[in-house]
Design a protein around this motif. Structure first.
Motif, PDB file in Angstrom:
ATOM      1  N   THR A  70       0.810  -1.227   0.000  1.00  7.01           N
ATOM      2  CA  THR A  70       0.000   0.000   0.000  1.00  7.01           C
ATOM      3  C   THR A  70       0.838   1.270   0.000  1.00  7.01           C
ATOM      4  OG1 THR A  70      -0.198  -0.066   2.420  1.00  7.01           O
ATOM      5  CG2 THR A  70      -1.967  -1.110   1.139  1.00  7.01           C
ATOM      6  N   GLN A  71       2.146   1.134   0.102  1.00  8.52           N
ATOM      7  CA  GLN A  71       3.002   2.321   0.133  1.00  8.52           C
ATOM      8  C   GLN A  71       2.788   3.148  -1.137  1.00  8.52           C
ATOM      9  OE1 GLN A  71       7.154   1.494   0.631  1.00  8.52           O
ATOM     10  NE2 GLN A  71       7.706   3.645   0.624  1.00  8.52           N
ATOM     11  N   ASP A  72       2.412   4.399  -0.955  1.00 11.65           N
ATOM     12  CA  ASP A  72       2.182   5.349  -2.053  1.00 11.65           C
ATOM     13  C   ASP A  72       1.048   4.931  -2.990  1.00 11.65           C
ATOM     14  OD1 ASP A  72       4.325   6.937  -1.146  1.00 11.65           O
ATOM     15  OD2 ASP A  72       5.750   5.713  -2.281  1.00 11.65           O
ATOM     16  N   LEU A  73       0.201   3.999  -2.575  1.00  8.79           N
ATOM     17  CA  LEU A  73      -0.905   3.546  -3.412  1.00  8.79           C
ATOM     18  C   LEU A  73      -2.199   4.214  -2.954  1.00  8.79           C
ATOM     19  CD1 LEU A  73      -1.908   1.693  -5.691  1.00  8.79           C
ATOM     20  CD2 LEU A  73      -2.265  -0.083  -3.949  1.00  8.79           C
ATOM     21  N   CYS A  74      -2.825   4.934  -3.863  1.00 13.52           N
ATOM     22  CA  CYS A  74      -4.078   5.636  -3.559  1.00 13.52           C
ATOM     23  C   CYS A  74      -5.225   5.003  -4.327  1.00 13.52           C
ATOM     24  CB  CYS A  74      -3.967   7.105  -3.940  1.00 13.52           C
ATOM     25  SG  CYS A  74      -2.759   8.010  -2.963  1.00 13.52           S
ATOM     26  N   PHE A  75      -6.387   5.011  -3.707  1.00 15.78           N
ATOM     27  CA  PHE A  75      -7.596   4.530  -4.364  1.00 15.78           C
ATOM     28  C   PHE A  75      -8.065   5.608  -5.322  1.00 15.78           C
ATOM     29  CE2 PHE A  75     -12.212   3.795  -4.565  1.00 15.78           C
ATOM     30  CZ  PHE A  75     -12.214   2.463  -4.919  1.00 15.78           C
ATOM     31  N   PRO A  76      -8.254   5.280  -6.599  1.00 16.19           N
ATOM     32  CA  PRO A  76      -8.634   6.304  -7.569  1.00 16.19           C
ATOM     33  C   PRO A  76     -10.066   6.801  -7.346  1.00 16.19           C
ATOM     34  CG  PRO A  76      -8.579   4.131  -8.606  1.00 16.19           C
ATOM     35  CD  PRO A  76      -8.095   3.960  -7.213  1.00 16.19           C
ATOM     36  N   GLU A  99     -10.240  -0.463 -12.075  1.00 16.34           N
ATOM     37  CA  GLU A  99      -9.836  -0.500 -13.486  1.00 16.34           C
ATOM     38  C   GLU A  99     -10.528   0.609 -14.285  1.00 16.34           C
ATOM     39  OE1 GLU A  99      -7.467  -1.787 -16.402  1.00 16.34           O
ATOM     40  OE2 GLU A  99      -7.560  -2.949 -14.566  1.00 16.34           O
ATOM     41  N   ARG A 100     -11.838   0.773 -14.089  1.00 13.47           N
ATOM     42  CA  ARG A 100     -12.588   1.821 -14.804  1.00 13.47           C
ATOM     43  C   ARG A 100     -12.053   3.201 -14.461  1.00 13.47           C
ATOM     44  NH1 ARG A 100     -16.956  -1.119 -13.215  1.00 13.47           N
ATOM     45  NH2 ARG A 100     -17.437   0.349 -11.548  1.00 13.47           N
ATOM     46  N   ARG A 101     -11.803   3.428 -13.198  1.00 18.66           N
ATOM     47  CA  ARG A 101     -11.335   4.750 -12.775  1.00 18.66           C
ATOM     48  C   ARG A 101      -9.920   5.035 -13.269  1.00 18.66           C
ATOM     49  NH1 ARG A 101     -13.588   5.652  -6.664  1.00 18.66           N
ATOM     50  NH2 ARG A 101     -15.811   5.608  -7.203  1.00 18.66           N
ATOM     51  N   CYS A 102      -9.126   4.004 -13.467  1.00 18.20           N
ATOM     52  CA  CYS A 102      -7.747   4.203 -13.934  1.00 18.20           C
ATOM     53  C   CYS A 102      -7.665   4.470 -15.430  1.00 18.20           C
ATOM     54  CB  CYS A 102      -6.886   2.992 -13.581  1.00 18.20           C
ATOM     55  SG  CYS A 102      -6.483   2.909 -11.824  1.00 18.20           S
ATOM     56  N   ARG A 103      -8.707   4.184 -16.162  1.00 18.17           N
ATOM     57  CA  ARG A 103      -8.662   4.375 -17.619  1.00 18.17           C
ATOM     58  C   ARG A 103      -8.372   5.819 -18.007  1.00 18.17           C
ATOM     59  NH1 ARG A 103     -13.749   0.797 -18.393  1.00 18.17           N
ATOM     60  NH2 ARG A 103     -12.769  -1.230 -18.288  1.00 18.17           N
ATOM     61  N   GLY A 104      -8.763   6.760 -17.175  1.00 19.62           N
ATOM     62  CA  GLY A 104      -8.557   8.161 -17.489  1.00 19.62           C
ATOM     63  C   GLY A 104      -7.191   8.683 -17.119  1.00 19.62           C
ATOM     64  N   GLY A 112      -4.848   5.204 -20.931  1.00 23.35           N
ATOM     65  CA  GLY A 112      -5.653   4.942 -19.747  1.00 23.35           C
ATOM     66  C   GLY A 112      -4.946   4.187 -18.651  1.00 23.35           C
ATOM     67  N   LYS A 113      -3.627   4.173 -18.679  1.00 22.53           N
ATOM     68  CA  LYS A 113      -2.894   3.442 -17.653  1.00 22.53           C
ATOM     69  C   LYS A 113      -2.106   4.421 -16.802  1.00 22.53           C
ATOM     70  CE  LYS A 113      -2.812  -0.810 -20.078  1.00 22.53           C
ATOM     71  NZ  LYS A 113      -2.274  -2.111 -20.067  1.00 22.53           N
ATOM     72  N   ALA A 114      -2.382   4.405 -15.531  1.00 22.37           N
ATOM     73  CA  ALA A 114      -1.705   5.313 -14.618  1.00 22.37           C
ATOM     74  C   ALA A 114      -0.382   4.698 -14.187  1.00 22.37           C
ATOM     75  CB  ALA A 114      -2.584   5.571 -13.404  1.00 22.37           C
ATOM     76  N   MET A 115       0.685   5.337 -14.500  1.00 20.32           N
ATOM     77  CA  MET A 115       1.995   4.832 -14.140  1.00 20.32           C
ATOM     78  C   MET A 115       2.463   5.445 -12.820  1.00 20.32           C
ATOM     79  SD  MET A 115       2.706   2.765 -16.432  1.00 20.32           S
ATOM     80  CE  MET A 115       2.423   2.354 -18.128  1.00 20.32           C
ATOM     81  N   VAL A 116       3.127   4.669 -12.058  1.00 18.31           N
ATOM     82  CA  VAL A 116       3.701   5.137 -10.806  1.00 18.31           C
ATOM     83  C   VAL A 116       5.210   5.098 -10.982  1.00 18.31           C
ATOM     84  CG1 VAL A 116       3.886   4.698  -8.344  1.00 18.31           C
ATOM     85  CG2 VAL A 116       1.719   4.302  -9.518  1.00 18.31           C
ATOM     86  N   GLU A 117       5.845   6.241 -10.852  1.00 18.30           N
ATOM     87  CA  GLU A 117       7.253   6.388 -11.192  1.00 18.30           C
ATOM     88  C   GLU A 117       8.178   5.400 -10.495  1.00 18.30           C
ATOM     89  OE1 GLU A 117       8.299  10.447 -10.518  1.00 18.30           O
ATOM     90  OE2 GLU A 117       6.508  11.148 -11.554  1.00 18.30           O
ATOM     91  N   ASP A 118       7.980   5.187  -9.196  1.00 17.28           N
ATOM     92  CA  ASP A 118       8.931   4.378  -8.454  1.00 17.28           C
ATOM     93  C   ASP A 118       8.539   2.910  -8.359  1.00 17.28           C
ATOM     94  OD1 ASP A 118       6.774   4.745  -6.821  1.00 17.28           O
ATOM     95  OD2 ASP A 118       7.940   5.225  -5.038  1.00 17.28           O
ATOM     96  N   ARG A 154       4.572  -0.120 -13.246  1.00 16.04           N
ATOM     97  CA  ARG A 154       3.367  -0.897 -12.994  1.00 16.04           C
ATOM     98  C   ARG A 154       2.194   0.058 -12.864  1.00 16.04           C
ATOM     99  NH1 ARG A 154       4.581  -3.074  -7.962  1.00 16.04           N
ATOM    100  NH2 ARG A 154       2.454  -3.792  -7.899  1.00 16.04           N
ATOM    101  N   THR A 155       1.060  -0.329 -13.366  1.00 20.80           N
ATOM    102  CA  THR A 155      -0.097   0.545 -13.309  1.00 20.80           C
ATOM    103  C   THR A 155      -0.736   0.512 -11.929  1.00 20.80           C
ATOM    104  OG1 THR A 155      -1.706  -1.129 -13.962  1.00 20.80           O
ATOM    105  CG2 THR A 155      -0.596   0.088 -15.752  1.00 20.80           C
ATOM    106  N   ILE A 156      -1.484   1.567 -11.644  1.00 24.38           N
ATOM    107  CA  ILE A 156      -2.223   1.619 -10.386  1.00 24.38           C
ATOM    108  C   ILE A 156      -3.189   0.446 -10.309  1.00 24.38           C
ATOM    109  CG2 ILE A 156      -3.972   2.921  -9.114  1.00 24.38           C
ATOM    110  CD1 ILE A 156      -2.507   5.471 -10.010  1.00 24.38           C
ATOM    111  N   ALA A 157      -3.860   0.143 -11.413  1.00 25.04           N
ATOM    112  CA  ALA A 157      -4.794  -0.985 -11.425  1.00 25.04           C
ATOM    113  C   ALA A 157      -4.065  -2.298 -11.118  1.00 25.04           C
ATOM    114  CB  ALA A 157      -5.512  -1.062 -12.763  1.00 25.04           C
TER     115      ALA A 157
END
Length: 140
Positions: A14-20, A67-72, A77-83, A87-90
């Motif tokens: 869960t480190q740095d992981l937010c619910f979209p 998954e639906r919320r990450c499409r934007g 539609g893939k949210a990338m996390v730099e560190d 890997r996508t948020i989804a």
């Protein structure tokens, strides 16, 4: 696996992981002592009134919502996390949810509230304690 091992791994997942959602609230690890009535314990731990709306949700539905919320987010539609090695948020949520299913029994998802919704994914550890993660979703 010990309770400490499970919570340590959940902290990592869960480190740095937010619910979209409109607030993008981070996930928090929760550990609650064994309780005969989970709904009552849930409301108590979330500081919610007894009459608060509590709705169960399947893990599949929650995964699809993420998954639906990450499409934007981001390219294609893939949210990338730099560190996190692209890997996508989804995908990070899928890994978190799979870990919970693998390590806990009786995994359940609860949504408490109506506009500011507390989302709790929780299950039973071998110790009998309720262990999981919680976040908030703003749904206007």
């Amino acid at each position: 696996m010990t309770l400490a091992d499970i919570t340590t791994q959940l902290d990592c997942l869960t480190q740095d992981l937010c619910f979209p959602s409109e607030a993008d609230t981070p996930w928090q690890v929760v550990v609650w002592p064994e309780s005969a009535e989970l709904t009552d314990a849930l409301l108590q731990h979330l500081d919610q009134p007894a009459e608060a709306s509590v709705v169960s949700q399947s893990l599949t539905d929650l995964s699809e919502q993420v998954e639906r919320r990450c499409r934007g987010y981001g390219a294609e539609g893939k949210a990338m996390v730099e560190d996190r090695s692209q890997r996508t948020i989804a995908a990070q949520h899928q890994q978190l949810f799979q870990y919970l299913e693998d390590q806990l029994s009786e995994v359940q998802i609860f949504r408490v509230g109506e506009v500011t919704v507390e989302v709790v994914v929780i299950g039973v550890a071998e110790t009998g304690d309720w262990v999981g993660v919680r976040t908030q979703s703003i749904e206007t």
